[in-house]
Scaffold this motif. Structure first.
Motif, PDB file in Angstrom:
ATOM      1  N   SER A  25     -16.361  -8.443   2.344  1.00 32.58           N
ATOM      2  CA  SER A  25     -17.654  -8.528   3.035  1.00 32.58           C
ATOM      3  C   SER A  25     -17.531  -9.321   4.328  1.00 32.58           C
ATOM      4  N   ALA A  26     -16.709 -10.371   4.298  1.00 31.54           N
ATOM      5  CA  ALA A  26     -16.625 -11.279   5.447  1.00 31.54           C
ATOM      6  C   ALA A  26     -16.115 -10.587   6.697  1.00 31.54           C
ATOM      7  N   ILE A  27     -15.120  -9.693   6.564  1.00 33.84           N
ATOM      8  CA  ILE A  27     -14.539  -9.109   7.770  1.00 33.84           C
ATOM      9  C   ILE A  27     -15.524  -8.188   8.490  1.00 33.84           C
ATOM     10  N   LYS A  28     -16.525  -7.693   7.749  1.00 32.12           N
ATOM     11  CA  LYS A  28     -17.526  -6.829   8.370  1.00 32.12           C
ATOM     12  C   LYS A  28     -18.439  -7.598   9.316  1.00 32.12           C
ATOM     13  N   GLN A  29     -18.466  -8.925   9.160  1.00 29.19           N
ATOM     14  CA  GLN A  29     -19.322  -9.752   9.991  1.00 29.19           C
ATOM     15  C   GLN A  29     -18.600 -10.291  11.231  1.00 29.19           C
ATOM     16  N   MET A  30     -17.335  -9.939  11.375  1.00 30.51           N
ATOM     17  CA  MET A  30     -16.519 -10.521  12.437  1.00 30.51           C
ATOM     18  C   MET A  30     -16.213  -9.495  13.516  1.00 30.51           C
ATOM     19  N   ASN A  31     -16.360  -9.869  14.745  1.00 33.24           N
ATOM     20  CA  ASN A  31     -16.098  -8.963  15.868  1.00 33.24           C
ATOM     21  C   ASN A  31     -14.628  -9.030  16.276  1.00 33.24           C
ATOM     22  N   ARG A  32     -13.783  -8.760  15.304  1.00 32.11           N
ATOM     23  CA  ARG A  32     -12.346  -8.743  15.537  1.00 32.11           C
ATOM     24  C   ARG A  32     -11.734  -7.620  14.700  1.00 32.11           C
ATOM     25  N   ASN A  33     -10.540  -7.180  15.086  1.00 29.60           N
ATOM     26  CA  ASN A  33      -9.840  -6.116  14.365  1.00 29.60           C
ATOM     27  C   ASN A  33      -9.018  -6.736  13.240  1.00 29.60           C
ATOM     28  N   ILE A  34      -9.424  -6.464  12.005  1.00 29.50           N
ATOM     29  CA  ILE A  34      -8.784  -7.058  10.838  1.00 29.50           C
ATOM     30  C   ILE A  34      -8.556  -5.989   9.785  1.00 29.50           C
ATOM     31  N   SER A  35      -7.376  -5.977   9.201  1.00 29.18           N
ATOM     32  CA  SER A  35      -7.066  -5.078   8.093  1.00 29.18           C
ATOM     33  C   SER A  35      -6.697  -5.909   6.867  1.00 29.18           C
ATOM     34  N   LEU A  36      -7.232  -5.513   5.711  1.00 29.12           N
ATOM     35  CA  LEU A  36      -6.866  -6.131   4.440  1.00 29.12           C
ATOM     36  C   LEU A  36      -5.966  -5.156   3.693  1.00 29.12           C
ATOM     37  N   ILE A  37      -4.729  -5.571   3.424  1.00 29.93           N
ATOM     38  CA  ILE A  37      -3.742  -4.723   2.757  1.00 29.93           C
ATOM     39  C   ILE A  37      -3.367  -5.341   1.413  1.00 29.93           C
ATOM     40  N   ARG A  38      -3.603  -4.586   0.351  1.00 31.74           N
ATOM     41  CA  ARG A  38      -3.201  -5.045  -0.975  1.00 31.74           C
ATOM     42  C   ARG A  38      -1.834  -4.464  -1.316  1.00 31.74           C
ATOM     43  N   TYR A  39      -0.989  -5.243  -1.961  1.00 29.27           N
ATOM     44  CA  TYR A  39       0.315  -4.739  -2.368  1.00 29.27           C
ATOM     45  C   TYR A  39       0.460  -4.808  -3.889  1.00 29.27           C
ATOM     46  N   LYS A  40       1.266  -3.918  -4.414  1.00 30.22           N
ATOM     47  CA  LYS A  40       1.663  -3.947  -5.816  1.00 30.22           C
ATOM     48  C   LYS A  40       3.130  -3.576  -5.900  1.00 30.22           C
ATOM     49  N   LYS A  41       3.828  -4.214  -6.809  1.00 28.87           N
ATOM     50  CA  LYS A  41       5.220  -3.845  -7.065  1.00 28.87           C
ATOM     51  C   LYS A  41       5.303  -3.186  -8.437  1.00 28.87           C
ATOM     52  N   PHE A  42       5.980  -2.025  -8.510  1.00 28.95           N
ATOM     53  CA  PHE A  42       6.144  -1.302  -9.761  1.00 28.95           C
ATOM     54  C   PHE A  42       7.625  -1.242 -10.097  1.00 28.95           C
ATOM     55  N   GLY A  43       7.989  -1.769 -11.253  1.00 31.88           N
ATOM     56  CA  GLY A  43       9.392  -1.784 -11.635  1.00 31.88           C
ATOM     57  C   GLY A  43      10.199  -2.637 -10.664  1.00 31.88           C
ATOM     58  N   ASP A  44      11.452  -2.260 -10.502  1.00 28.09           N
ATOM     59  CA  ASP A  44      12.341  -3.057  -9.657  1.00 28.09           C
ATOM     60  C   ASP A  44      12.400  -2.575  -8.210  1.00 28.09           C
ATOM     61  N   ASP A  45      11.984  -1.314  -7.954  1.00 29.45           N
ATOM     62  CA  ASP A  45      12.260  -0.768  -6.629  1.00 29.45           C
ATOM     63  C   ASP A  45      11.108   0.021  -6.016  1.00 29.45           C
ATOM     64  N   LEU A  46       9.883  -0.153  -6.512  1.00 30.38           N
ATOM     65  CA  LEU A  46       8.733   0.539  -5.935  1.00 30.38           C
ATOM     66  C   LEU A  46       7.721  -0.483  -5.429  1.00 30.38           C
ATOM     67  N   LEU A  47       7.366  -0.354  -4.156  1.00 29.41           N
ATOM     68  CA  LEU A  47       6.396  -1.261  -3.541  1.00 29.41           C
ATOM     69  C   LEU A  47       5.296  -0.428  -2.913  1.00 29.41           C
ATOM     70  N   MET A  48       4.056  -0.727  -3.252  1.00 30.89           N
ATOM     71  CA  MET A  48       2.911   0.030  -2.758  1.00 30.89           C
ATOM     72  C   MET A  48       2.046  -0.849  -1.855  1.00 30.89           C
ATOM     73  N   PHE A  49       1.581  -0.266  -0.735  1.00 25.74           N
ATOM     74  CA  PHE A  49       0.603  -0.926   0.116  1.00 25.74           C
ATOM     75  C   PHE A  49      -0.660  -0.077   0.137  1.00 25.74           C
ATOM     76  N   GLU A  50      -1.802  -0.718  -0.011  1.00 27.28           N
ATOM     77  CA  GLU A  50      -3.089  -0.031  -0.007  1.00 27.28           C
ATOM     78  C   GLU A  50      -4.030  -0.741   0.959  1.00 27.28           C
ATOM     79  N   GLN A  51      -4.497  -0.011   1.964  1.00 27.58           N
ATOM     80  CA  GLN A  51      -5.471  -0.600   2.886  1.00 27.58           C
ATOM     81  C   GLN A  51      -6.839  -0.532   2.216  1.00 27.58           C
TER      82      GLN A  51
END
Length: 297
Positions: A134-160
């Motif tokens: 909610s907070a970034i919607k109130q700010m007049n700046r370019n901001i991205s929130l990226i969530r990451y998850k690691k699956f097993g030993d060799d899989l990395l996911m990024f989700e905007q």
């Protein structure tokens, strides 16, 4: 927030258990070593020091030549968004320092190409709270929130999971300008024929309809449509639109007068596949390539 599940469906279906990378140095190192692959950003420096004693986690310059600050959230209590905004404001007040860094790492030409219209902050964390989103919607700046998850030993996911796009920052006399013969994108679209303006609006509506993960920004010399990375860039001429797409040129059949490979040809925008749109028929024909750019990036 709903969790994402990943399954191996080879023979017996098996779920990968998600987890987090040891926060955060391991993750930071992986991102810095592969920043261009993950986010279309050229890595410049780690733990970049500011004149007031602060340290940006990572800093780079993106495919649109705009500065990008990366901050990694190490705990749910850490206010990484405010921290990133503080560094962004510092950077806007110390453009010469950033230019020196770019000269040292990439050379003078890259420094001359810096575009200050859309600098941004990328915040990366295992998760964010509803208050963060909610907070970034109130700010007049370019901001991205990226969530990451690691699956097993060799899989990395990024989700905007959220992104705020602010109005482009007007350039001033302290910033390098385009060559006198180069029109800004706003000047381009204002000077285009009425039919081309309508064509651009239809193009914009179509690209944005492909997914709610797409944003549109008007940069110094072109418009960019992106997810985490650019999928389409557009230059507006008086009687046509020139779009560039990040697609493997070896998989495209080029058509004279409509499309071409600009891998070794200087051009604005991002992507080696160039397509010229002069009318509705061209636009309809280009949709298949645009869809590919969305699905493959």
């Amino acid at each position: 927030m709903a969790d994402i599940k990943l399954f191996n469906i080879n023979k017996t279906v098996k779920e990968y258990q998600s987890g987090t990378v040891t926060l955060e140095k391991e993750l930071q190192t992986v991102i810095e070593n592969n920043m261009n692959t993950f986010f279309g950003v050229t890595f410049l420096a780690s733990e970049y020091r500011t004149t007031d004693g602060g340290r940006m986690d990572s800093i780079g310059i993106d495919e649109n030549h705009c500065p990008v600050i990366f901050e990694y959230k190490r705990s749910m209590k850490e206010n990484v968004i405010n921290q990133g905004l503080f560094y962004l404001n510092w950077l806007l007040d110390h453009k010469d320092s950033f230019k020196v860094l770019v000269i040292e790492k990439l050379g003078l030409k890259a420094a001359d190409d810096i575009d200050w219209t859309m600098p941004r902050v990328v915040c990366i964390a295992g998760d964010f709270t509803k208050y963060d989103e909610s907070a970034i919607k109130q700010m007049n700046r370019n901001i991205s929130l990226i969530r990451y998850k690691k699956f097993g030993d060799d899989l990395l996911m990024f989700e905007q999971i959220n992104e705020n796009i602010a109005a482009a920052i007007s350039e001033d006399t302290s910033v390098s300008k385009p060559k006198s013969s180069d029109k800004t994108f706003e000047e381009q679209i204002n000077g285009a024929d009425k039919e081309i303006k309508v064509l651009y609006q239809n193009l914009s509506n179509y690209i944005l309809s492909l997914g709610d993960d797409i944003s549109e920004t008007h940069l110094k010399l072109y418009a960019a449509f992106k997810k985490i990375r650019n999928i389409v860039t557009v230059v507006a001429l008086k009687k046509k639109l020139v779009i560039n797409l990040p697609i493997d040129v070896s998989t495209v059949t080029f058509e004279e007068g409509f499309s071409r490979d600009v891998t070794n040809i200087g051009h604005w925008g991002c992507g080696a596949v160039e397509v010229q749109l002069k009318n509705k028929a061209d636009f309809e024909k280009a949709k298949a390539l645009i869809d590919r750019a969305y699905n493959e990036n």
